[in-house]
Every structure is written in structure tokens, then in C-alpha cells.
Scaffold this motif. Sequence first.
Motif, PDB file in Angstrom:
ATOM      1  N   VAL A   1      10.699  -4.632  33.888  1.00 57.59           N
ATOM      2  CA  VAL A   1      10.128  -4.788  32.543  1.00 57.59           C
ATOM      3  C   VAL A   1       8.657  -4.411  32.542  1.00 57.59           C
ATOM      4  O   VAL A   1       8.146  -3.854  31.576  1.00 57.59           O
ATOM      5  CB  VAL A   1      10.332  -6.236  32.042  1.00 57.59           C
ATOM      6  N   GLY A   2       7.972  -4.706  33.649  1.00 61.12           N
ATOM      7  CA  GLY A   2       6.523  -4.500  33.650  1.00 61.12           C
ATOM      8  C   GLY A   2       6.075  -3.101  34.030  1.00 61.12           C
ATOM      9  O   GLY A   2       4.878  -2.846  34.063  1.00 61.12           O
ATOM     10  N   GLN A   3       6.994  -2.201  34.325  1.00 60.46           N
ATOM     11  CA  GLN A   3       6.580  -0.886  34.811  1.00 60.46           C
ATOM     12  C   GLN A   3       6.059   0.001  33.691  1.00 60.46           C
ATOM     13  O   GLN A   3       6.375  -0.203  32.524  1.00 60.46           O
ATOM     14  CB  GLN A   3       7.753  -0.197  35.505  1.00 60.46           C
ATOM     15  N   THR A   4       5.274   0.982  34.069  1.00 55.80           N
ATOM     16  CA  THR A   4       4.712   1.895  33.075  1.00 55.80           C
ATOM     17  C   THR A   4       5.149   3.322  33.342  1.00 55.80           C
ATOM     18  O   THR A   4       4.569   4.257  32.800  1.00 55.80           O
ATOM     19  CB  THR A   4       3.178   1.830  33.093  1.00 55.80           C
TER      20      THR A   4
ATOM     21  N   GLU B   1       3.957  10.085  51.053  1.00 53.98           N
ATOM     22  CA  GLU B   1       3.767   8.636  51.138  1.00 53.98           C
ATOM     23  C   GLU B   1       5.116   7.923  51.032  1.00 53.98           C
ATOM     24  O   GLU B   1       5.439   7.024  51.825  1.00 53.98           O
ATOM     25  CB  GLU B   1       2.835   8.189  50.009  1.00 53.98           C
TER      26      GLU B   1
ATOM     27  N   TYR C   1      13.281   0.204  39.972  1.00 52.91           N
ATOM     28  CA  TYR C   1      13.442  -1.257  39.993  1.00 52.91           C
ATOM     29  C   TYR C   1      14.789  -1.666  39.418  1.00 52.91           C
ATOM     30  O   TYR C   1      15.404  -2.631  39.857  1.00 52.91           O
ATOM     31  CB  TYR C   1      12.297  -1.932  39.240  1.00 52.91           C
TER      32      TYR C   1
ATOM     33  N   LEU D   1      14.276 -10.618  40.184  1.00 51.60           N
ATOM     34  CA  LEU D   1      12.943 -10.032  40.351  1.00 51.60           C
ATOM     35  C   LEU D   1      12.957  -8.540  40.041  1.00 51.60           C
ATOM     36  O   LEU D   1      12.003  -8.020  39.464  1.00 51.60           O
ATOM     37  CB  LEU D   1      12.441 -10.277  41.770  1.00 51.60           C
TER      38      LEU D   1
ATOM     39  N   PHE E   1       3.726  -9.079  39.262  1.00 47.75           N
ATOM     40  CA  PHE E   1       4.557  -8.368  40.220  1.00 47.75           C
ATOM     41  C   PHE E   1       4.052  -6.939  40.389  1.00 47.75           C
ATOM     42  O   PHE E   1       3.995  -6.409  41.494  1.00 47.75           O
ATOM     43  CB  PHE E   1       5.999  -8.355  39.714  1.00 47.75           C
ATOM     44  N   HIS E   2       3.676  -6.378  39.254  1.00 50.99           N
ATOM     45  CA  HIS E   2       3.167  -5.014  39.269  1.00 50.99           C
ATOM     46  C   HIS E   2       1.896  -4.940  40.107  1.00 50.99           C
ATOM     47  O   HIS E   2       1.704  -4.028  40.923  1.00 50.99           O
ATOM     48  CB  HIS E   2       2.897  -4.583  37.834  1.00 50.99           C
TER      49      HIS E   2
ATOM     50  N   ILE F   1      12.831  -8.255  36.301  1.00 51.23           N
ATOM     51  CA  ILE F   1      11.523  -8.630  35.749  1.00 51.23           C
ATOM     52  C   ILE F   1      10.497  -7.567  36.089  1.00 51.23           C
ATOM     53  O   ILE F   1       9.681  -7.175  35.238  1.00 51.23           O
ATOM     54  CB  ILE F   1      11.105 -10.009  36.281  1.00 51.23           C
ATOM     55  N   ALA F   2      10.535  -7.093  37.335  1.00 51.69           N
ATOM     56  CA  ALA F   2       9.579  -6.075  37.713  1.00 51.69           C
ATOM     57  C   ALA F   2       9.792  -4.806  36.901  1.00 51.69           C
ATOM     58  O   ALA F   2       8.835  -4.144  36.512  1.00 51.69           O
ATOM     59  CB  ALA F   2       9.713  -5.767  39.194  1.00 51.69           C
TER      60      ALA F   2
ATOM     61  N   ALA G   1       5.835  -9.962  35.130  1.00 51.51           N
ATOM     62  CA  ALA G   1       5.925  -8.530  35.401  1.00 51.51           C
ATOM     63  C   ALA G   1       4.571  -7.969  35.809  1.00 51.51           C
ATOM     64  O   ALA G   1       4.467  -7.178  36.749  1.00 51.51           O
ATOM     65  CB  ALA G   1       6.448  -7.818  34.166  1.00 51.51           C
ATOM     66  N   THR G   2       3.517  -8.413  35.105  1.00 48.46           N
ATOM     67  CA  THR G   2       2.183  -7.906  35.441  1.00 48.46           C
ATOM     68  C   THR G   2       1.799  -8.313  36.853  1.00 48.46           C
ATOM     69  O   THR G   2       1.292  -7.498  37.640  1.00 48.46           O
ATOM     70  CB  THR G   2       1.149  -8.460  34.445  1.00 48.46           C
TER      71      THR G   2
ATOM     72  N   HIS H   1      12.487  -4.367  49.609  1.00 48.48           N
ATOM     73  CA  HIS H   1      12.601  -3.226  48.712  1.00 48.48           C
ATOM     74  C   HIS H   1      11.374  -2.350  48.709  1.00 48.48           C
ATOM     75  O   HIS H   1      11.369  -1.335  48.022  1.00 48.48           O
ATOM     76  CB  HIS H   1      12.785  -3.739  47.300  1.00 48.48           C
ATOM     77  N   GLY H   2      10.324  -2.765  49.403  1.00 50.68           N
ATOM     78  CA  GLY H   2       9.011  -2.128  49.255  1.00 50.68           C
ATOM     79  C   GLY H   2       9.027  -0.612  49.235  1.00 50.68           C
ATOM     80  O   GLY H   2       8.331   0.010  48.428  1.00 50.68           O
TER      81      GLY H   2
ATOM     82  N   LYS I   1       6.974   5.671  53.934  1.00 52.37           N
ATOM     83  CA  LYS I   1       7.383   4.264  53.770  1.00 52.37           C
ATOM     84  C   LYS I   1       8.872   4.105  54.053  1.00 52.37           C
ATOM     85  O   LYS I   1       9.299   3.147  54.716  1.00 52.37           O
ATOM     86  CB  LYS I   1       7.069   3.789  52.365  1.00 52.37           C
TER      87      LYS I   1
ATOM     88  N   ARG J   1       9.900   4.899  37.830  1.00 57.70           N
ATOM     89  CA  ARG J   1       9.673   3.667  38.566  1.00 57.70           C
ATOM     90  C   ARG J   1      10.481   2.521  37.948  1.00 57.70           C
ATOM     91  O   ARG J   1      11.016   1.670  38.670  1.00 57.70           O
ATOM     92  CB  ARG J   1       8.175   3.339  38.540  1.00 57.70           C
TER      93      ARG J   1
ATOM     94  N   THR K   1       1.644  -0.110  52.538  1.00 59.62           N
ATOM     95  CA  THR K   1       2.764  -0.236  53.473  1.00 59.62           C
ATOM     96  C   THR K   1       2.696  -1.538  54.243  1.00 59.62           C
ATOM     97  O   THR K   1       3.712  -2.182  54.500  1.00 59.62           O
ATOM     98  CB  THR K   1       2.733   0.937  54.456  1.00 59.62           C
TER      99      THR K   1
ATOM    100  N   TYR L   1       4.121  -4.296  52.276  1.00 60.12           N
ATOM    101  CA  TYR L   1       5.575  -4.212  52.223  1.00 60.12           C
ATOM    102  C   TYR L   1       6.184  -4.705  53.521  1.00 60.12           C
ATOM    103  O   TYR L   1       7.214  -5.384  53.532  1.00 60.12           O
ATOM    104  CB  TYR L   1       6.021  -2.772  51.949  1.00 60.12           C
TER     105      TYR L   1
ATOM    106  N   TRP M   1       6.202  -8.366  53.572  1.00 60.00           N
ATOM    107  CA  TRP M   1       7.335  -8.884  52.794  1.00 60.00           C
ATOM    108  C   TRP M   1       8.618  -8.817  53.600  1.00 60.00           C
ATOM    109  O   TRP M   1       9.393  -9.767  53.651  1.00 60.00           O
ATOM    110  CB  TRP M   1       7.549  -8.016  51.551  1.00 60.00           C
TER     111      TRP M   1
ATOM    112  N   ASP N   1       8.442   3.503  45.671  1.00 61.78           N
ATOM    113  CA  ASP N   1       7.539   4.584  46.025  1.00 61.78           C
ATOM    114  C   ASP N   1       8.315   5.830  46.409  1.00 61.78           C
ATOM    115  O   ASP N   1       7.983   6.936  45.984  1.00 61.78           O
ATOM    116  CB  ASP N   1       6.640   4.156  47.185  1.00 61.78           C
TER     117      ASP N   1
END
Lengths: 628, 489
Positions: free
Chosen positions: B302-305, B165, B313, B296, A598-599, B299-300, A595-596, B236-237, B169, B309, A606, A609, A612, B241
Motif C-alpha cells: 500500500v505504501g509504495q510509490t 544492485e 510486494y 506485511l 515500512f517503506h 501493507i508494504a 506503510a510509510t 524478502h529483502g 542482493k 515495486r 543489503t 536485509y 532481517w 530490489d
Amino acid sequence: MLQPIASLLTMGSGMNLLYLLIVVPLLLSLLCLILPRTQETLKGLLFLLSIFFNLVLSLGLFVAQDTTVLIPWAGFGMNLAIRVYAFSRFAILAAGCAFFLVGLYSLCFIKGKSYQGGFICFYLLLMSFANGVFLANNLVMLLFFWEAIMLVVFGMLLLIKRPKPRTAVKAIILNAIADFLLLLGIAITYSLSGSLMMDVISGLPVEGAGVVGFLCMMLGAVGKAGAVPFHSWIPDAADDAPLPFMAILPGVLEKLLGIYLLFRVCVDFYALQPGSVMSQLVMWIGALTLFFGIAMALIQNDIKRMLAFSAVGQVGYMVLGIGTALPVGIVGAVFHMLNHAMYKSSLFLAAGAVEKATGTTDLRKIGGLGRRMPITGCSFLLAGFAFVGFPGFNAFFSKDLIFDAALQTNVIFYIIALLGVFGTAASFLKVMHAAFFGPLRLPQGIQREEVREVPLCMLLPMFILAAGCLLFGLFNRLPLGVIQPLLGERLAGVEYAGWPHSMLLVLISIVCLLLAVGNHILAYRYTGSALKSVDHFRYIPGVRQLYDAAEKHYLDPYNLFLSLVKIYALVCSCFDRMINWIYDVLLVKMVSFLATNFHDFSDGSTNRYLVWTFSGLGFLAVLFLLLI
Amino acid sequence: MSASLATLVYAFIGLPLIAIVLLNLPNRKFAEKLCIGTGLFVCIVQMATAVIAVLLLIEFNKASMSFSQFWDMHVADDAAYFSVDFLSAVCLFCIGMVGAVSFAAAGSTVRDKILNYTNMMMVLLLGMNGIALVTDLFSVYVFLEISGIASFLLIALYRDPVGLEGAFKYLVMSAIASAFILLGSGLLFLEFGSLRFVVLEEMLQAGVYNNPPLVWLALFFLVAGFAIKSGNMPFHGWLPDAQTGAPSPVSIMLSGIVEQMSGTYATMRLIDIFLLNKFTVVNIGMMLLALLSIVLGAIAAVGQTDFKRTLAYSSISQIGYIVLGISCGTVLGYVGAVLHFFNHSTFKSTLFANAAAVKNQLHSTHYDDLGGLQKQMPIAAATSVIAGLSTAGLPPFAGFWSKLLIIIAVWQTQGAFVASVALLASIFTLAYFLRIQHKVFFGPEKQRPAVKEPKDGIAIASIALSVVTIGFGILFPVLLLALQTQGVL
């Protein structure tokens, strides 16, 4: 006089009064349980009434004719079935007498003790369940009462509060293993015979699945009787349980129950052939129990512990006798069961009297009590004569029958049995001498005047039992006349009552006893202490190490079992920790790492992204190209 | 029947248009007071009409109902421009529902820009309704662009840096997606000479196409384009955001319905047309994208703060499940996907509505600023638990059933491995949901000025959605039985 009671008991076919033997003590016990703590006198009266009622009923039952009662219950062959026949009459009477005498004694013994109410309650429960076992004609019903007795034992061992009830746990684990084997055996027996009714199952061959079924049921029976390897809680219970418990359970009831079932298994359910492998196995269990129990009894310095170990040892004789599968051995074993119940309970009761008078039974602290407590000493001596098998006393005759059977099977069993005679005699002489003869020794803080004879209600039961030993020896036709018909046709008309047939065996037994006496006298002369009279056996090189190990409980099968359990627990705990680690550490670390990363990777650019996106497109394109 | 059909079209396409016109006629001050009410009215009428449409379909025992223009109902079915079937009825209902929640949340969160917001929402509703109703691929593209443009403007409603922003995107990615979809449609037109769903289906079934590589290429572009639109990994980028930057009511719309309508719904239509057992590679491609998104995304998350956001995910992950269901190509997977479509709309709107409430009170959705809100905001906390458990797929909540159907369908078609991966990812779902609950609502209270639960539309919407989640979960077996008797399953 008893005939009206007998006809009353067996009257009718459906709901007759036989259930009273089970129900009345049970209800009275529950009544005692709900009575308040202040009503101790009332409880005592109820108790007395109950044991007397039980005695009268069992006497009445003894003269009643054979009866079977069947009440359908759970289906699948599980019925409330009761059968009155020779053995159950005999066993219920024996148990009823013992319950009455020991109950009388314990009423005085437990007076004022903290566990008084609980003891009364459990004692009555025990009486109810024991009658249930002897009356049961259905294996499931038998198992029910069998297990219930296990729970009563557990409860009795918890009566004296200890910080850690180790003995009770040990007893319940060992008994539970034995009972589980019994359950298994019952299941196999049921599948072999197709019936759970005990009077229907008969003469199953001991082969194939029958071997397993026989083995399981046999181990369940000897486990209750307290044979090796299910014995080791009994000596511990001697320290931890109220003394009347020792007199009634290891002294009387466990032998009655265990040998009763062993008799049913070996004689009725399965056709155990003399000299077969299974027969040899049962005999070896008996011989080992005998040897081990008596060898350990030899070195004890506490009356109760000595009696407990010898109670284990004496079971060996009975198992040995039944294991021979010869009529003479079986008759001897059942006779010995009766004799043992008499003399061992009498000895335990005498030990209880000593404890009541001096506060301890440790022979290193007390001694020379014979003058202060002459009747107790006298009764101890009398019962002791039976215990060692002195000619003329009852156990002499029963042991002689067992010796006869052992010699017919294999001389090695006979030699072990003779060693048992020597050991029994030596251990008894040691205890008797140290406790009742010589100069008076008392524990610190107890004055000479304080030590006096116990009240009559305690003296009477022990004396009656001790006198009964002599009576049943001199008139052995009396008990044997009841025991011999149990075997029915297998007996082939042979008569075992009266003086033993083979003078040679008698002579050899007497020589063994004389050797024990001689050993005692010489050792006493040499060491000057009765307690050290067997120390020269104790310290033989090789034997000494074995004894040390046994004293430290290294040889206790329960401890071996527990260490196996500990190893298993260790393995399980390691496995559990590994799983925990995977969940608590590995997975968390993995997820947080992913997760970290990925974060960090999605940084909001942009361009990134877009990269990707286009790599994703490329991936899709490649996939399409590959798979078309 | 014809009269009621006309009503349907007016409700779905006409009502938003009329609302825009009416709202902009009076002066601004007066119109602003009417905005929320009008929006809610439009949305609720839409929900009611969708229900009526379903009832009509059942009543006349038809799979779909078509109508060509507003004024002419007497046109042959296959020539019709708009059409309603069960799938579009469910979608239209969801659009109305999420729109209503968004308007309910807007009442207290969007203050000075309310008129702009309402106008753009109407355009967005119009666009999405169009996507659900039209019967040819090119029109799908047209309405996709309409809803896309409305979305950009909504995300950047306040012209603040994060909003701009996010909108930028989304715009860039949408441009790529639009180009791809247009390209794919063009290639299909080149091959078949028509883009009508009915015609395409017939010709594909008959096998009347000369140039298979062209069809493959078209499918590639379409799948990729719709995958970008629905925010599948690795396309997904833009999504986190855009959703984090958008105002709260817009986030509800984006996550709850826009992604699904513009991406997933179109994919469902494609699957419908292209009988994808002939084109297995599309199934496999979609399945891989879906699995990637599920795992993904979770998992992503889980890591968010940040609360929103994390939810963004989570949307990626949950839409992955819908796509996974579609990729099976079986009826069961299809039904599971439609049900999960509906469920995702409900629980994700609930969670975003709660996020809106939290943001409204604390002006932040970062975990460091939140925590211990349970006492002050009991409704938000409780409804979050329900929505979260539904997301994670715990019985008896609605999410359990749809996920179950999808996983059974996947097991039947793509084997145990894919199904187990999809199932195991649910554990991560539970993990990030628990993290949300722990960081936002549970735990010790932090030192902060007193906050209280806003007793407004958000709370009502959250409660209503939770009732739907639980009720749907409990009544699901009845629904399944009804579907079965209707011959859907």
C-alpha cells in the motif's frame, strides 16, 4: 322498488354483483385519473354518476338478505370473502348517504380549484375501499382495504400543495403505527383462533396472548377512529386539507370504520367482559380522548379547527360507550357514531360554506354572518343543537345511553362525560355566536355585497344532514331499530328507543347545558366578546400552562414520538460516524503509518536485509526448539 | 506410451538446450531476428506438452509417470530420475505460460541484448523444468542453482546500477539459501542414506530413523532455505530490489514463476514427503512466515510509490497465501495452493506485462510520472482491473476460488483466527490494487508527450491471460468437479 336491486346484488353464490360496490368506483376513479385535465365536466358527471350509483346499490343492499361469498385466493386462509349482514348493510348505507351528500357538496366546492381532478379520483377510491372494509369477511382483505384508505388519506392531504407536506407525513406515520398494531393484532388473533374468516372468529378469551391480540386490534381500530394518541394529525389536516375531505373523513368515515372495527373486536372477536381491566383501559382511552379533544376545541378561534378537535372529542364518547361492554353502551356508541356522522359533516359543510363565501374560517376575522347567510346559519344551528346534545335531537339520546353505561361502570367516567357535555356546549355557543350573530365583520378586501349565500347544491346536503339530526332524534326508533339487532341475544330484549328511561340523567344533562349557556351569557356580558367567552377557563393558573404547552404542540404524542425518533437518529448517526471514522480516518492513518514506516525501513541496504534474514532464521530456530 | 514419454522429456529438457545450440550457431545478426520466435515456440510447445502430459496421466490413470534417462524408458518407476505428476504438470504449464508472456514482452522492450536474454531464458526454463521434473532433493538443489545463476544474469542484463544492485542482493541471499538447502540435504543424506523422494517417504512412513534431532535440523535448514528462495517475510529483502531493477520481461519471469518454482514448489514437495502432521512445528513455522508475508507484504504494497515495486510486494503477499495453503497439510489446502500457484502466475504476469507496456511508453514506473493512462492504454487499463480483482479475490475471477479453498482449509486446520487474518489481508490487497489503478490508469491526464498502446505481444498476452483468468473463474466449478471425480479432492 329496492327489492329488485337487492335480489340482483345477492344473486348467485360465486361471482355476484356485490363486487360492484368495490369495483365500479375503483374503475371510475382510474378512468378519472387517465382523463385529460381539460375534461373536468366529464369527470364531474362521472363522479356524480358514481356516487349516485353507490347510493342506489347501498340502498338496495340494505334490504337484501344475509349473503356470504367466498373466492379462494392466496391460500393460507387468505380469501376474497364478502359477507353481507346487519352491520355491513347499516354501515354501507350510512357511508353511501354521506358519500352522496358530501360528494354533491364537494362538486360545487371544488369547482375551479387546482385539486379538482385529484380530489374526485381520491374520493372515488375512498368510496371503493370503504365499501371493501365493510364487506370484507377476511381479516387480510380487511387489512388490505384498511391500508389502502391510509394511502388515500395521504394522497388527499397532499392535494393542496405545500412546500413541506408535514401534515400528510404526520397522518401517514400515525396511521401506519396504528395499522401496524392492527396487523400484529390480526396475526395474534389468527394464531389464537386458527382462522382469518371474520364470521368464524368469535368470543376469544381476553387472557394470555389474547390480551396482546385484543390490545393491538383495539388500538388499530381506535387509531383509525382518531382517538388519543393517534389524533394529532386531524386538527392539522383542518388547515391543510380541502374542506370536503374533513367532512367525509374525520367527520364520517373514520368514525364509521374505526367504530365498526372496534365493535367487531370488542363484541365479536373477543369476549370483552364488563368491568374487566381491558374494558377499563378502553374506557380510559375514550375518556382521555373525550376530555382532551373537547378541552382543545374550547379554545380554538377557527371554526374548522374547533370542529376537528371536537371530532376527536366525540370519538371519545363512542370508544367510552363500546369500552363499557354493556349492551346499552354499545348501542349508544353505534348510535352516536351515526349521529356524529350526520351533525359533524353538516357542521363541516357549513364551515365550508363560510369559507367559500368569505375565504376564511378564522373567527378573529369574520363574524355576524347570520344575516348574509341565513340558511347556512340555520343549518349550522340545527346541527349544533344535535352536537351539544339538546333534548330531542339525536345525539341527546345516544349520549344518554352512553352516560347510562358509564354510570353503571364507574362514576368517574360519567363525570368526565358530563364535563364533555359542558365543554361541547360552551365551544359551540362560542363559535355560533361569534360566526353568525352580532355585527357583520369581514376580512380586509372583501365587500359586504360579495358575501352571499352559497349555491343550492351546497346548501341542500348540509340542510338535509341537519334536518336528519332532528328527524333521528324525534323518531329515534328508526335508527335504533336497525342498531339494536346488531347485538342479537346480548340485548336481552331491552328496548332503548323512545324517551330515556332515567329522568335523573336527563335532568343532569340539561343542567350541564344550562350551565354552559349561563357561562356564555355571563362571560359575554363581562368581556363583551363571544370569542372570549371561555377565556376564564383558559387562564386558570395551572390550566393555562397546560393549554400553552398544548398550543405549542408539546403535548402532541406525535412530537414526543418524533423527539424519541430524533434521539434514536442521533445515536445512530453517532454510531455511524464512529464507524465511518474507523474506516475513513483510523484505518487509513494506521495503514499509511505502517506503510510509510515500512517503506522507510526498507532502504535498500543489503546489510539490513541480511540482519532481517538472520533474525528470521533465529526466530525459526527458536520456534523449532520450543515446539519439538 | 513410451514414445510419448520420450517426447515429454525432450520437450522439457531437450528443447531449451537445442534452442541454445541452434541460436548460437548462425551469425549474431541473423540469430537476433529468430530469438523471439524461438523462445515463443519453446514456451508454447512446453505448454502443449504439459497439457498432453496431464491427458496421458488421466488416460493411463496413473498418479505419476517416470523415466530415468532420455534413451532408456524401461526402468523401474522408483529408480527413475525424472517424473511427471499432476503437480509438476501444472508447474510446467505455468513455466511455459509465463515464459511466453516474457518473450512477448521482450519483443518490444529488450532490443540490443536480445540474444543474451534468450540464451539465459532458455537456461532459466531448463532449470525450472528440471526442478519440476526431478525426483531427488539433491537434483532439486542442482537445478535451483542453474535457474538462480540464469536469474542473476538476467536481472543484470543491462549492467546498469539498479540491475546490478538487485542481482547482487539476490545473489547474496541465494547463496545463504543454497548453503542452507545443501546443508539440509546433507543432513538428510546422513540420516537416510538416500535423497530420493520415494525412499525418503517410505522410510519416514516406516519411522526408520535413529536420530530425530538430525531430521529436525535438516527440516529447519530446508524450510529456511526455501523461504528465502520464495521471498517470504522476513527473508524478502532481495525481492523488491531485484524485481524493480530487472528489465521488464525478466520481472515477469521472476515474479510470475521463478520465486514460486524455486521456493514454493520445493516446499510443496517437502510437505508431500514429510507427512507434516508428524512434524507439526514445520506447519506452524510455515504458517507464521506465511501470515507475516501476507499481512506485511500487503501493507508494504500500500505504501509504495512505484508500479513495479508495488507488484513486487504484492508477490510477497500472494506467495504467502500459497505457503499458507501448503502449511495446512490437508488435501484441500494443497489443491488450493496449487490453484493459487497457477492463478498467481496468470494475474501477476498480466500486471507485470502491463507494467512493461507502461515502462516501454513512459520510461518510468513511478507514480509521479503516471496517471490518467486509461484513455491512451485501454487494454492495459482493462486487463489490470481484471488481474487486480483476481488478486484481491473477488468473484467470479479465478483468484477468488483458490483463495476461498485456501481460507476454508486454513479455517479447518488452524482455526478461525488465522483464517480471518488471511481474509482481512485481502482488503489490503484490494486497497493497493485500487491505488495502482488510481495512480496509473485512472485520474486526470498529466502533461506529457503523447503515448499510445503498443499493439504488440504485450497486449495480446495481457488479453489472453485475462481471458484465462475470467474463463478459469467461470469454469472453476467444472474443474473442481473433474478433480473430485479424478479422486484428487
